[in-house]
Design a protein around this motif. Sequence first.
Motif, PDB file in Angstrom:
ATOM      1  N   VAL A  20       0.853  -1.194   0.000  1.00  0.00           N
ATOM      2  CA  VAL A  20       0.000   0.000   0.000  1.00  0.00           C
ATOM      3  C   VAL A  20       0.888   1.242   0.000  1.00  0.00           C
ATOM      4  CG1 VAL A  20      -1.796   1.285   1.217  1.00  0.00           C
ATOM      5  CG2 VAL A  20      -1.808  -1.227   1.251  1.00  0.00           C
ATOM      6  N   ALA A  21       0.564   2.193  -0.866  1.00  0.00           N
ATOM      7  CA  ALA A  21       1.283   3.471  -0.915  1.00  0.00           C
ATOM      8  C   ALA A  21       0.297   4.598  -0.645  1.00  0.00           C
ATOM      9  CB  ALA A  21       1.947   3.666  -2.274  1.00  0.00           C
ATOM     10  N   VAL A  22       0.710   5.545   0.183  1.00  0.00           N
ATOM     11  CA  VAL A  22      -0.175   6.634   0.599  1.00  0.00           C
ATOM     12  C   VAL A  22       0.437   7.969   0.210  1.00  0.00           C
ATOM     13  CG1 VAL A  22      -1.454   7.651   2.514  1.00  0.00           C
ATOM     14  CG2 VAL A  22      -0.860   5.213   2.568  1.00  0.00           C
ATOM     15  N   GLY A  23      -0.339   8.768  -0.525  1.00  0.00           N
ATOM     16  CA  GLY A  23       0.102  10.112  -0.868  1.00  0.00           C
ATOM     17  C   GLY A  23      -0.121  11.076   0.276  1.00  0.00           C
ATOM     18  N   ARG A  24       0.533  12.203   0.208  1.00  0.00           N
ATOM     19  CA  ARG A  24       0.354  13.213   1.258  1.00  0.00           C
ATOM     20  C   ARG A  24      -0.992  13.911   1.109  1.00  0.00           C
ATOM     21  NH1 ARG A  24       5.301  17.101   0.636  1.00  0.00           N
ATOM     22  NH2 ARG A  24       4.784  16.727  -1.551  1.00  0.00           N
ATOM     23  N   PRO A  25      -1.566  14.420   2.209  1.00  0.00           N
ATOM     24  CA  PRO A  25      -2.834  15.155   2.124  1.00  0.00           C
ATOM     25  C   PRO A  25      -2.646  16.490   1.409  1.00  0.00           C
ATOM     26  CG  PRO A  25      -2.371  14.436   4.394  1.00  0.00           C
ATOM     27  CD  PRO A  25      -1.109  14.263   3.605  1.00  0.00           C
ATOM     28  N   HIS A  26      -3.615  16.833   0.551  1.00  0.00           N
ATOM     29  CA  HIS A  26      -3.601  18.112  -0.148  1.00  0.00           C
ATOM     30  C   HIS A  26      -5.036  18.622  -0.238  1.00  0.00           C
ATOM     31  CE1 HIS A  26       0.610  17.775  -1.287  1.00  0.00           C
ATOM     32  NE2 HIS A  26       0.371  16.544  -1.712  1.00  0.00           N
ATOM     33  N   PRO A  27      -5.233  19.929  -0.225  1.00  0.00           N
ATOM     34  CA  PRO A  27      -6.595  20.476  -0.265  1.00  0.00           C
ATOM     35  C   PRO A  27      -7.144  20.583  -1.679  1.00  0.00           C
ATOM     36  CG  PRO A  27      -5.010  22.254  -0.025  1.00  0.00           C
ATOM     37  CD  PRO A  27      -4.220  20.979   0.003  1.00  0.00           C
ATOM     38  N   GLY A  28      -8.465  20.568  -1.781  1.00  0.00           N
ATOM     39  CA  GLY A  28      -9.141  20.877  -3.031  1.00  0.00           C
ATOM     40  C   GLY A  28      -9.128  19.752  -4.045  1.00  0.00           C
ATOM     41  N   GLU A  80       1.487  11.197  -6.138  1.00  0.00           N
ATOM     42  CA  GLU A  80       2.514  10.877  -5.147  1.00  0.00           C
ATOM     43  C   GLU A  80       2.435   9.410  -4.732  1.00  0.00           C
ATOM     44  OE1 GLU A  80       2.979  15.234  -2.923  1.00  0.00           O
ATOM     45  OE2 GLU A  80       2.011  13.550  -1.906  1.00  0.00           O
ATOM     46  N   ALA A  81       1.207   8.927  -4.498  1.00  0.00           N
ATOM     47  CA  ALA A  81       1.042   7.524  -4.099  1.00  0.00           C
ATOM     48  C   ALA A  81       1.496   6.590  -5.213  1.00  0.00           C
ATOM     49  CB  ALA A  81      -0.410   7.261  -3.731  1.00  0.00           C
ATOM     50  N   ASP A 127       4.972   5.340   2.537  1.00  0.00           N
ATOM     51  CA  ASP A 127       4.505   6.718   2.675  1.00  0.00           C
ATOM     52  C   ASP A 127       5.254   7.591   1.672  1.00  0.00           C
ATOM     53  OD1 ASP A 127       3.810   9.302   3.462  1.00  0.00           O
ATOM     54  OD2 ASP A 127       3.676   8.739   5.561  1.00  0.00           O
ATOM     55  N   ALA A 128       4.506   8.321   0.848  1.00  0.00           N
ATOM     56  CA  ALA A 128       5.148   9.188  -0.146  1.00  0.00           C
ATOM     57  C   ALA A 128       6.094  10.183   0.508  1.00  0.00           C
ATOM     58  CB  ALA A 128       4.077   9.923  -0.953  1.00  0.00           C
ATOM     59  N   HIS A 129       5.779  10.577   1.729  1.00  0.00           N
ATOM     60  CA  HIS A 129       6.626  11.530   2.444  1.00  0.00           C
ATOM     61  C   HIS A 129       8.036  10.966   2.660  1.00  0.00           C
ATOM     62  CE1 HIS A 129       8.270  13.614   6.023  1.00  0.00           C
ATOM     63  NE2 HIS A 129       7.631  14.662   5.541  1.00  0.00           N
ATOM     64  N   ASP A 130       8.111   9.651   2.874  1.00  0.00           N
ATOM     65  CA  ASP A 130       9.408   9.037   3.137  1.00  0.00           C
ATOM     66  C   ASP A 130      10.260   8.895   1.881  1.00  0.00           C
ATOM     67  OD1 ASP A 130       8.637   8.772   5.770  1.00  0.00           O
ATOM     68  OD2 ASP A 130       7.868   6.733   5.505  1.00  0.00           O
ATOM     69  N   LEU A 131       9.665   9.071   0.713  1.00  0.00           N
ATOM     70  CA  LEU A 131      10.400   8.912  -0.533  1.00  0.00           C
ATOM     71  C   LEU A 131      10.677  10.246  -1.225  1.00  0.00           C
ATOM     72  CD1 LEU A 131       8.649   5.744  -2.014  1.00  0.00           C
ATOM     73  CD2 LEU A 131      10.762   5.896  -0.704  1.00  0.00           C
ATOM     74  N   LEU A 132      10.513  11.334  -0.489  1.00  0.00           N
ATOM     75  CA  LEU A 132      10.752  12.648  -1.086  1.00  0.00           C
ATOM     76  C   LEU A 132      12.192  12.787  -1.564  1.00  0.00           C
ATOM     77  CD1 LEU A 132       8.769  15.044   1.290  1.00  0.00           C
ATOM     78  CD2 LEU A 132       8.215  14.408  -1.062  1.00  0.00           C
ATOM     79  N   ILE A 133      13.128  12.142  -0.871  1.00  0.00           N
ATOM     80  CA  ILE A 133      14.528  12.263  -1.255  1.00  0.00           C
ATOM     81  C   ILE A 133      14.752  11.722  -2.660  1.00  0.00           C
ATOM     82  CG2 ILE A 133      15.063  10.050  -0.158  1.00  0.00           C
ATOM     83  CD1 ILE A 133      17.389  13.089  -0.599  1.00  0.00           C
ATOM     84  N   TYR A 134      14.005  10.661  -3.022  1.00  0.00           N
ATOM     85  CA  TYR A 134      14.148  10.111  -4.363  1.00  0.00           C
ATOM     86  C   TYR A 134      13.615  11.080  -5.414  1.00  0.00           C
ATOM     87  CZ  TYR A 134      15.311   5.688  -2.137  1.00  0.00           C
ATOM     88  OH  TYR A 134      15.911   4.720  -1.399  1.00  0.00           O
ATOM     89  N   ARG A 135      12.525  11.767  -5.073  1.00  0.00           N
ATOM     90  CA  ARG A 135      11.979  12.739  -6.017  1.00  0.00           C
ATOM     91  C   ARG A 135      12.981  13.867  -6.253  1.00  0.00           C
ATOM     92  NH1 ARG A 135       6.186  14.746  -4.586  1.00  0.00           N
ATOM     93  NH2 ARG A 135       6.332  15.386  -6.756  1.00  0.00           N
TER      94      ARG A 135
END
Length: 414
Positions: free
Chosen positions: A265-273, A283-284, A302-310
Amino acid sequence: MTGAVRRPGPGRWTGAGHDDAWLAEVARGASADAGGVPVELLGDYLPLLAEAAVTGRRPRRGELDAVGALGRRAAEQGVSAGRAVQLYLSAARRLWQQSPQLARATDSEVVRAAAEAVLHVVDAAVATLAEGFAVARRELVRREEALRRELVDDLLRGDSDLGGLVERAEPFGLDLARVHQVALAAPRRRLPDTDAAISALEAVIFDRLGDRDVLVATKEGLLVVIAPADAVAADRAAGGAPVADLGRLMHAELDRLPRGRPWQVAVGRPHPGLYGIARSYEEAREALTMAQRLHADTAVVDAHDLLIYRVLLRDQPAMVDLVRAVLSPLSRSRGGAEPLLDTLDAYFATGGVSTEAARRLHVSVRTVTYRLARVRSLTGHDPTDPGDRFTLQAAVFGARALDWPAQPLPGPAS
């Protein structure tokens, strides 16, 4: 109990003490018994019962077809199957109890024959009503599923008309002004039927997060969950750990299913709208793809944990140059680059502890030490030196993200 005459027109009955007022009273009582189900859903059912009681006539095919149409109408109006059946059974009971002819009847054989005729009408009518209801419900479910898939596709794409999406999302309880996050679940093998997985996810997620602002669907072989971030946070605050966050909640339920394991399971970060949903989905999806490239067996990514790869891959040509310049010499090793790359990965992941890296790799500490020395010899960078470690670790990240050495590096070698 003779002399009854059927008049043309829906719901019209007269003769030998039966009149429209009496049947209307029976219909109103049955409606009240069934919780206010509209009396119009009875159609000509009461006249059919009354005529059966008087003459013994059985319903014709066309009359039963009309009852089936009423069952479909009940489903379309949102009346439950139980309430619709209760309406018909209550109407039969009240008609039998209040029939003036039956009240005056003294011949038991006449009463028995009337009861048999009425029960036959009840049996045929209720069965036809339920069949019509079921057909309509299946059509409604298929139509709703098609609308749900179209809505999810447009939400995840993020390039549709905002006004139209808001209007289409409202029947599904989705408030696009809220902050949402998207989670994707990938089975190990393609599922032959995703209905069981969707039903299981809906049951547990609706129970924990509520059924407002939550959508569960499929897209390109993945299970997709769109949920409001504040509901996930509220569940976590209420002490729902360790399965309080969306990803772990999904994985815990999916892992119980007989098919699809092991799930990731992959989870993207919360975003509005509205566009936040599309962003969280991207992201997910990127996190899931990255985890698969890295051969990570982490259950929840968690997409947050893979920000370094981005960040590292944002300038892909530079990353390719780094991997080629730093790590390509590893290919000259007798076993190829992969064992040395695995050793570096495990060594960095364990904070530079050789014994722990050996345990993860299922090799001896001596083997780890030998491989690290081999890396130093081939690349000129020492994994145990803090100055060289950052360069090597960044290059290892890039290699995993580029799926090297399984895939050749893009562009010509320099």
